[in-house]
Write a protein that holds these residues in place. Sequence first.
Motif, PDB file in Angstrom:
ATOM      1  N   ARG A 112       2.658   0.988   6.217  1.00  0.00           N
ATOM      2  CA  ARG A 112       2.221  -0.348   6.068  1.00  0.00           C
ATOM      3  C   ARG A 112       0.529  -0.246   5.932  1.00  0.00           C
ATOM      4  O   ARG A 112       0.075   1.005   6.073  1.00  0.00           O
ATOM      5  N   ASP A 113      -0.003  -1.279   5.523  1.00  0.00           N
ATOM      6  CA  ASP A 113      -1.466  -1.289   5.146  1.00  0.00           C
ATOM      7  C   ASP A 113      -2.304  -0.701   6.373  1.00  0.00           C
ATOM      8  O   ASP A 113      -3.475  -0.014   6.156  1.00  0.00           O
ATOM      9  N   GLN A 114      -1.913  -0.818   7.554  1.00  0.00           N
ATOM     10  CA  GLN A 114      -2.872  -0.561   8.842  1.00  0.00           C
ATOM     11  C   GLN A 114      -2.560   1.171   9.028  1.00  0.00           C
ATOM     12  O   GLN A 114      -3.187   1.543  10.002  1.00  0.00           O
TER      13      GLN A 114
ATOM     14  N   GLU B 171       8.526  -3.413  -2.399  1.00  0.00           N
ATOM     15  CA  GLU B 171       7.167  -3.724  -1.706  1.00  0.00           C
ATOM     16  C   GLU B 171       6.152  -4.311  -2.711  1.00  0.00           C
ATOM     17  O   GLU B 171       5.438  -5.114  -2.511  1.00  0.00           O
TER      18      GLU B 171
ATOM     19  N   THR C  80       4.542  -7.896  -2.875  1.00  0.00           N
ATOM     20  CA  THR C  80       3.137  -8.083  -2.626  1.00  0.00           C
ATOM     21  C   THR C  80       2.552  -8.911  -4.049  1.00  0.00           C
ATOM     22  O   THR C  80       1.614  -9.810  -3.834  1.00  0.00           O
TER      23      THR C  80
END
Length: 395
Positions: free
Chosen positions: A58-60, A172, A176
């Motif tokens: 994920r982005d984190q 994904e 988005t």
Amino acid sequence: MPSSIINKHFYNAIFDYREEWLRFTRALSENGPALGERTIQAMAQLVESRAGALWILRDQGQFAPAASWNWPPSAWSEPATGLLCQFLEARQWVVDVPDCRQKPRQYGGLLLPPPLLALPDVWLLVPLMLHGQLFAFVALARPRTRIGLNWEILDVLKIAGSQAASYLAHRESLDTLTVSRQFDSFNRMSTFIVHDLKNLVFQLSLLLSNAEKHRANPAFQEDMLGTLDHSVQKMKTLLQKLARGEAPEAPAPLLLDGLLRQAVAAKASLAPAPRLEIVDGELTVLANRARLERVLGHLIQNAIEATASDGKVAVRLRREQHTAVVELDDTGQGMSEQFIRERLFKPFDTTKTASMGIGVFESREYLREVGGSLEVRSEPQVGTTFRVILPLHAA
């Protein structure tokens, strides 16, 4: 000639590769359960596994749990910079978990995380590679009948993992893009609202000016003027909120207890009325007052709406190490783990008829923006607890 080369080139293959590839591709393409769950099932079928779980980057910078099949959902996340993920990306090996525990030297001294080892009868860890980088990984349970791992099974798992990674990455990207388009639509709608409100404020301002000049009945006119002035101020405030992206206010030191008293007092007329408990006062955080008040107000409102009028909603402020924590407890209808995982923080997904479904998403994003986080635990028909966690600000 080494035996591995002899086995690889002179013995019959275990798999019918054409049939396996067609079956695997159909499993990822067809309708049915969510793609993450279908990915686990398709990988598991290759080795007759009976359960599994999937983690996606994920982005984190965390590999977070994305799906599970015949296993209870896991809350374990693994950082992309951790030893396990670095090993999977660098070696691109299928890790035999029991073998790795017994012979860690053969795996470069790799120590597997305890939450992974706690999974029921965990057997294999399969990397899903995309363009030479680790995009996701799948953990599989041991099959009921023992299967000996050889080069052919490992190669098939790695190839299938790469195919699955491309499907998951495509999904994904589509998700988005969909959210981005929804936000574009929301922004366009906001632009129209701002335009209409500007006209309305202008018209009401003219009416206010004319009424002040031509008042006939002083008592009536005074009342009308007061009402109009109040409407104009409300419209101006709304305009400032809608256009806040043009001139956002910088975060400033803010005392949480005063803000919480104000947010709770604003909901005091509702049922059940929220109760406030200040365990630790004088806690200062760095945030925009209006935006943080909107976050807390939204969470309190959600708790009230989810709770019967004879239930309880409690707001509690406490200090935990170097953070301020606001806990919002309710005895409402609660949420399932699946709902929290798949829908709660998904923008534009709501169960309310008159809601746009961006409140909880926006709340979490703003808290992350100021270095905080939003946690939730819930149980259906029992209640829900939201935890707003903010770093303390030192003067």
